[in-house]
Enzyme design. Structure first.
Site, mmCIF file in Angstrom:
data_model
loop_
_atom_site.group_PDB
_atom_site.id
_atom_site.type_symbol
_atom_site.label_atom_id
_atom_site.label_comp_id
_atom_site.label_asym_id
_atom_site.label_seq_id
_atom_site.Cartn_x
_atom_site.Cartn_y
_atom_site.Cartn_z
ATOM 1 C CB ILE A 111 1.735 7.213 -14.203
ATOM 2 C CG1 ILE A 111 2.212 7.692 -12.828
ATOM 3 C CG2 ILE A 111 0.675 8.143 -14.755
ATOM 4 C CD1 ILE A 111 2.867 9.071 -12.856
ATOM 5 C CD GLU A 154 6.878 14.283 -7.954
ATOM 6 O OE1 GLU A 154 7.811 14.079 -8.739
ATOM 7 O OE2 GLU A 154 5.701 14.444 -8.317
ATOM 8 C CD GLN A 206 6.297 5.543 -7.292
ATOM 9 O OE1 GLN A 206 6.177 6.751 -7.312
ATOM 10 N NE2 GLN A 206 6.331 4.822 -8.392
ATOM 11 N NE ARG A 260 -0.885 3.981 8.961
ATOM 12 C CZ ARG A 260 -1.399 4.789 9.877
ATOM 13 N NH1 ARG A 260 -2.066 5.859 9.503
ATOM 14 N NH2 ARG A 260 -1.251 4.528 11.155
ATOM 15 C CB ILE A 261 4.850 3.051 3.796
ATOM 16 C CG1 ILE A 261 5.902 4.137 4.034
ATOM 17 C CG2 ILE A 261 5.091 2.343 2.474
ATOM 18 C CD1 ILE A 261 5.899 5.264 3.026
ATOM 19 C CG LEU A 262 -1.232 3.672 1.981
ATOM 20 C CD1 LEU A 262 -2.228 4.171 0.944
ATOM 21 C CD2 LEU A 262 -1.902 3.493 3.330
ATOM 22 C CG ASN A 263 2.242 -2.431 -1.436
ATOM 23 O OD1 ASN A 263 3.397 -2.847 -1.348
ATOM 24 N ND2 ASN A 263 1.312 -3.100 -2.105
ATOM 25 C CE LYS A 279 6.614 -7.433 -3.314
ATOM 26 N NZ LYS A 279 6.166 -8.776 -3.782
#
Length: 735
Positions: free
Chosen positions: A462, A702, A636, A626-629, A631
């Site tokens: 989305i 969120e 977000q 863990r943050i995958l990306n 950017k």
């Protein structure tokens, strides 16, 4: 084998893999699809909020050029309501009787050869009503009450007794307004029947719930329904339910035995696809003079439609936010003649956090204590409800890093003590503890003879970056370049996936993709290990890894062989594996499952004469595992923060009393933040990989919004000395 466990906490901030097709207009959104021979539908909506239809006149509409049919409650197919999903039931099917339960309810649908003909004819439908007095006031004693349908009320200790004897207490009522989701793209549905097989293009955040709902409503097998949503132009929660217009479109298509397309107008978006319900919250917090919380009592009332079961447990987050031995939370709903509410970004937590974090700010002033110190003093080392260690929790680090980056120590604690020329300057902050949520998920990974991979799951993107982060994850797990991997989603014929909502998709889908890719690599290793002609003959799966498309002993990339070699030698065109993830329980893990945590710091400038509030800067420090990306993750948080600014200062869906009409149901009348209202934002990610997730992620969709409204309100109080307990904060409240 390749593993993500050794990855750093911050993933590479690569550009979106779907970015080019979106900016060039090549991405097909639901309203962009057409089918040969399709007709067009337009809705007719009620102009009263309660009563019944005495007569509905469709003669002029049916005689209008191009009109094929007009469906009303007198001639529409009889439909049954779909079963309850894990997020509750969808609204009842439309046009089943003569009752009117809210202003803007669908009372007819006109189908014509063109959109213009359908729209023109819809204006010719007239209805006569027997009016009833609508229930529109949340606190009206006549409104039927619903008690905690999900069993989320909480009680521990003796909150009433603790508050009665607390050294310092704050007791106040906080209110939040109705907000409307308003994604930029209007919701659209295109439905086509082929016998008992139904294909639907729909604006949805959950293709599988659309499939199961339509199958139940039209009494066909789920395997006979296909739902497609490769691109969705935003949703913010509005796409989590199957709305009446979707059912109407499919019903009209079945009656006519030709495809039918319906696109909502902007005013219809205000009455047809949900909204964040308002709340009235009574909260009492008590503490010792040293600042230790001894009791909290948080009770909310929010509205629900007359025959709906959407539930917003507004107060429930207070139960686990802080260490406190005596806590009572209670959520109640009042049935009103309003359009169905729905989830809107950070549902329930957005409203509940505003009350809790505002009350704690008030308590800090009563104590003469720094608001940050109060929160640090009551930080929950263990989960307050389950008394278990968290699977991860870096909230303390969020506070500390945020305070340092924001310059919190420069704050003069006295209200109205800081100025910038004629503007009053205020610093405010809020803590955020977002609940954990996940569902089962499936994925499929295939590696082709040309060395490329296709990974699939029936999720949706989305705008959050799902295409991109799942492509990244699959590429790393398979040891391939990003350009060698394609990730497909948005089709209910793909492996089952949960909704894009509740901050639960990235972990559920990511773990399923990780599992599918790991199983695929294992299949290759097993083929090679059993082949005397392979340099990997006899190799154990745990002894190898994959880099640059080659399987090789760990640390020895010059040995081994490529995927393509294995496929070629075994005369295989491709190899496929299926993966699965399921949320593990706290009993399995021996720890409390953790959602995201955050600290928000805000500086506001308030015109001393006009009461005009400007936000100067915002610092958001996020523990999302863990943050995958980096950017897409930062995007977000920025997007959620803008939503928080809207909730704090602008957004208010106004219902006219006594008509029940939405008075500001257009984007020219409904205020949202624009560029001039949004400051530069500092976003920081902290913490460790979450131990409850194989890939270590926690959802962050969120958490960007939660806490912003409270931090803004607290900053406004620091700037002006006025405590604002009702959102949005408007000029008149500060004059």
């Amino acid at each position: 084998m390749s593993t993500v466990q050794s990855r750093p906490i911050i993933g590479a901030g690569v550009n979106r893999v779907d970015g080019a097709c979106k900016v060039t207009g090549a991405a097909p959104y639901p309203m962009d699809f057409d089918a040969p021979g399709q007709a067009y539908a337009a809705l007719v909506q009620s102009t009263i909020a309660a009563g019944r239809i005495v007569r509905i006149d469709t003669d002029a509409a049916e005689a209008s050029p191009g009109v094929i049919t007009v469906l009303t409650h007198t001639n529409a197919p009889r439909l049954r309501r779909a079963p309850v999903s894990k997020l509750g039931a969808s609204p009842p099917p439309p046009l089943q009787d003569d009752r009117v339960l809210h202003y803007g309810q669908h009372i007819a649908v006109v189908v014509a050869e063109t959109q213009e003909q359908a729209t023109a004819a819809a204006r010719l439908v007239s209805a006569e009503y027997e009016r009833a007095d609508p229930l529109l006031d949340l606190m009206d004693p006549r409104a039927p009450q619903i008690d905690d349908p999900w069993g989320m009320d909480h009680s521990r200790g003796e909150a009433a007794a603790a508050l009665a004897t607390a050294d310092v207490t704050v007791e106040a009522t906080y209110t939040t307004a109705d907000n409307t989701n308003n994604p930029l793209g209007p919701f659209a549905t295109l439905a086509s029947w082929d016998g008992d097989r139904l294909t639907v293009h729909d604006t949805t955040q959950w293709p599988f719930v659309v499939r199961s709902t339509l199958a139940a409503v039209f009494k066909v097998p789920e395997s006979s329904v296909r739902v497609l949503a490769p691109y969705v132009g935003g949703g913010f929660g509005a796409g989590l339910r199957v709305w009446p217009h979707v059912v109407l479109t499919a019903a009209a298509a079945r009656v006519l035995q030709r495809p039918v397309k319906l696109v909502l107008t902007r005013p219809q978006m205000f009455t047809s696809v949900g909204h964040r319900p308002k709340s009235v919250q009574r909260i009492t917090v008590g503490a010792t003079r040293a600042g230790d919380l001894v009791g909290m009592d948080h009770r909310s009332v929010s509205p629900v439609a007359m025959e709906d079961d959407d539930y917003e447990p507004v107060a429930s987050g207070t139960a686990f936010a802080y260490t406190c031995p005596n806590v009572f939370t209670q959520d109640r709903q009042a049935r009103l003649n309003i359009p169905n509410p729905t989830s809107m970004r950070a549902p329930a937590e957005a409203q509940g956090n505003f009350a809790l974090e505002s009350a704690l700010d008030e308590l800090s002033y009563r104590l003469g204590m720094d608001p940050l110190d109060l929160r640090l003093r009551n930080y929950a080392e263990l989960h307050p409800v389950h008394a278990l260690p968290w699977s991860s929790n870096a909230l303390r680090e969020c506070y500390e890093v945020g305070a340092q980056r924001f310059g919190w120590s420069r704050r003069n604690p006295a209200p109205r003590s800081m100025r910038d020329g004629d503007r009053l300057v205020g610093y405010g902050m809020a803590g955020v503890s977002y609940p954990w949520f996940a569902m089962d998920c499936h994925a499929e990974a295939t590696l082709h003879r040309d060395g490329s991979a296709l990974v699939r799951s029936a999720a949706t993107d989305i705008g959050t970056g799902t295409y991109t982060v799942m492509t990244q994850l699959a590429a790393e797990c398979l040891g391939l370049r990003l350009g060698q991997v394609r990730f497909d989603l948005g089709d209910s014929d793909m492996p089952v996936a949960p909704q894009a909502g509740g901050s639960g998709l990235t972990a559920a889908l990511g773990n399923a993709v990780f599992d599918a890719c790991a199983r695929l690599v294992r299949r290759f290793v097993e083929l090679a290990a059993g082949d005397r002609g392979s340099p990997l003959y006899g190799a154990a799966p745990e002894s190898v890894e994959v880099t640059h498309g080659r399987i090789h002993p760990i640390g020895q990339p010059h040995l081994g062989e490529a995927y393509t070699d294995v496929l070629g030698r075994h005369e295989l065109v491709e190899l496929t594996a299926n993966g699965y993830s399921r949320p593990r329980s706290r009993d399995e893990l021996g720890m409390a499952l953790s959602g995201a945590f955050a600290a928000k710091f805000v500086e506001v400038h308030v015109d001393a004469d006009l009461g005009l509030v400007r936000i100067a800067r915002i610092v958001s420090v996020i523990d999302g595992g863990r943050i995958l990306n980096e950017k897409t993750a930062r995007s977000q948080i920025v997007g959620g923060t803008v939503g928080g600014i809207g909730m704090a200062l602008f957004e208010d869906t106004v219902t006219d009393v006594p008509s029940g009409r939405i008075a500001n149901g257009t984007l020219s009348d409904y205020l949202v933040p624009v560029n001039a209202d949004v400051p530069d934002m500092d976003v920081v990610f902290v913490g460790d990989p979450d131990r409850a997730s194989p890939i270590g992620t926690k959802g962050i969709g969120e958490v960007g919004l939660v806490g912003v409204a409270a931090a803004v309100a607290n900053a406004v109080h620091h700037a002006t000395g006025k405590r604002i307990r009702s959102l949005p904060i408007t000029l008149d409240a500060l004059l």
